[in-house]
Scaffold this motif. Structure first.
Motif, short mmCIF file in Angstrom:
data_model
loop_
_atom_site.label_atom_id
_atom_site.label_comp_id
_atom_site.label_asym_id
_atom_site.label_seq_id
_atom_site.Cartn_x
_atom_site.Cartn_y
_atom_site.Cartn_z
N UNK A 15 48.55 50.09 39.40
CA UNK A 15 48.65 48.95 39.83
C UNK A 15 47.84 48.12 38.73
N UNK A 16 46.43 48.19 38.73
CA UNK A 16 45.68 47.49 37.94
C UNK A 16 44.43 48.17 37.61
N UNK A 17 43.66 47.91 36.71
CA UNK A 17 42.55 48.27 36.19
C UNK A 17 41.49 47.49 35.66
N UNK A 18 40.24 47.62 35.79
CA UNK A 18 39.31 46.85 35.20
C UNK A 18 38.12 47.49 34.62
N UNK A 19 37.92 47.22 33.38
CA UNK A 19 36.47 48.13 32.74
C UNK A 19 35.36 47.91 33.47
N UNK A 20 34.21 48.38 32.96
CA UNK A 20 33.19 48.50 33.79
C UNK A 20 32.27 47.44 33.58
N UNK A 21 32.67 46.54 32.37
CA UNK A 21 31.70 45.24 32.33
C UNK A 21 32.66 44.01 33.07
N UNK A 22 33.82 44.22 33.39
CA UNK A 22 34.90 43.17 34.12
C UNK A 22 35.41 42.43 33.05
#
Length: 124
Positions: free
Chosen positions: A48-55
């Motif tokens: 669906x969606x993803x986000x890296x550690x930093x945002x």
């Protein structure tokens, strides 16, 4: 080891909005990229969606682009999925996932930590 607990699912009508939350119990949350996947009955789990550690970097499936927004609050160890303009085809169990050294954010590979899932049902 990281434990993930999702919340915020429910039964809504088409066009409504929901916000899913995922609470992570882990020492260093910023070691992890985070994602949401979903699985409808009889179907495979899909990205669906993803986000890296930093945002800073986010990724979306074409089917939700422009309607869903993933975000994270590293100070609170939380990940969110804001879902707007919901459609019946969004009905599924939504899973929060976390992993390190994610090469391809849309792939289940290397997401070693998963929540128990939260049901989202969208009626027409």
């Amino acid at each position: 080891q990281m434990q993930l607990v999702e919340s915020g699912g429910g039964l809504v009508h088409a066009g409504d909005s929901l916000r899913l939350s995922c609470a992570a119990s882990v020492r260093t949350f910023t070691n992890y990229d985070m994602a949401w996947f979903r699985q409808a009955p009889g179907q495979e789990r899909e990205f669906v969606a993803a986000i890296r550690w930093s945002g800073v970097s986010t990724y979306y499936a074409d089917s939700v682009k422009g309607r869903f927004t993933i975000s994270r609050d590293n100070a609170k160890n939380m990940v969110y999925l804001q879902m707007n303009s919901l459609k019946p085809e969004d009905t599924a169990v939504y899973y929060c996932a976390g992993g390190s050294h994610i090469v391809e954010p849309s792939s289940l590979e290397r997401y070693y930590h998963w929540g128990q899932g939260t049901q989202v049902t969208v009626s027409s």
